[in-house]
Scaffold this active site. Structure first.
Site, PDB file in Angstrom:
ATOM      1  N   CYS A   1       0.861  -1.183   0.000  1.00 31.61           N
ATOM      2  CA  CYS A   1       0.000   0.000   0.000  1.00 31.61           C
ATOM      3  C   CYS A   1       0.894   1.229   0.000  1.00 31.61           C
ATOM      4  CB  CYS A   1      -0.887   0.027   1.237  1.00 31.61           C
ATOM      5  SG  CYS A   1      -2.012  -1.370   1.367  1.00 31.61           S
TER       6      CYS A   1
ATOM      7  N   GLU B   1      -8.830   7.322   4.038  1.00 30.76           N
ATOM      8  CA  GLU B   1      -8.297   7.320   2.677  1.00 30.76           C
ATOM      9  C   GLU B   1      -9.331   7.035   1.597  1.00 30.76           C
ATOM     10  OE1 GLU B   1      -3.783   5.837   3.692  1.00 30.76           O
ATOM     11  OE2 GLU B   1      -5.212   4.304   3.070  1.00 30.76           O
TER      12      GLU B   1
END
Length: 182
Positions: A67, A116
């Site tokens: 990520c 996010e």
């Protein structure tokens, strides 16, 4: 590696500025752009990684392959490739979008919040791993079906974003189809 930043977003997902990555992740993290990627090898196995204990959020937690955060002027695909090289020392095929609308907010046990807009990608590895110990403390190549069963049975054993991505019906279908690309 030079200092990374996150791209801050408003509620509609429009960029509003940047902030240094480490400073951005607090108990009151602002909405920002990220990405999440699931990597498979030529055998169709999924790379599951365990986050290094030095990570600010979710240290030591098992998660999907890699990520990160796109930098200003960088495409999501470029960001995925950059982080795969940095964290895993691996080359990959062009990343394919599997869950473009993923957005989440979660708080880790230390009070650090992730907030996010985080499109999800999948790719095949095309070289051997060379793990960066500052990012990854352990890893395993696993059968996707076994990982999905593990997530269903023990979701607390994995990062919250991995669980949310894997429990989305369409994302799960696309991940399963991706294992057939070998």
């Amino acid at each position: 590696m030079q200092t990374e930043h996150v791209i801050l977003l408003n509620a509609q997902g429009v960029p509003t500025g940047t902030l240094e990555k480490y400073a951005a992740h607090t108990a009151d993290t602002l909405l920002h752009l990220a990405f999440s990627s699931w990597l498979f090898n030529a055998k169709g196995q999924l790379l599951v990684t365990r986050r290094a204990l030095s990570k600010k959020a979710w240290p030591g937690v098992w998660t999907n392959s890699v990520c990160g955060h796109p930098q200003l002027g960088e495409s999501n695909a470029e960001a995925v490739i950059r982080r795969c090289r940095y964290e895993l020392g691996v080359e990959i095929t062009p990343p394919e979008s599997i869950y473009p609308g993923f957005r989440y907010r979660a708080t880790d046990p230390n009070g650090i919040v992730e907030n996010e807009v985080c499109p999800v990608f999948a790719a095949l590895t095309t070289s051997a791993l060379q793990i960066n110990d500052d990012e990854v403390m352990d890893y395993q190549w696993c059968d996707l079906a076994a990982v999905l069963r593990g997530i269903d049975a023990t979701p607390w054993a994995f990062s919250p974003w991995m669980v949310m991505q894997a429990t989305n019906r369409e994302a799960r279908k696309r991940l399963s189809a991706f294992t057939q690309l070998k």
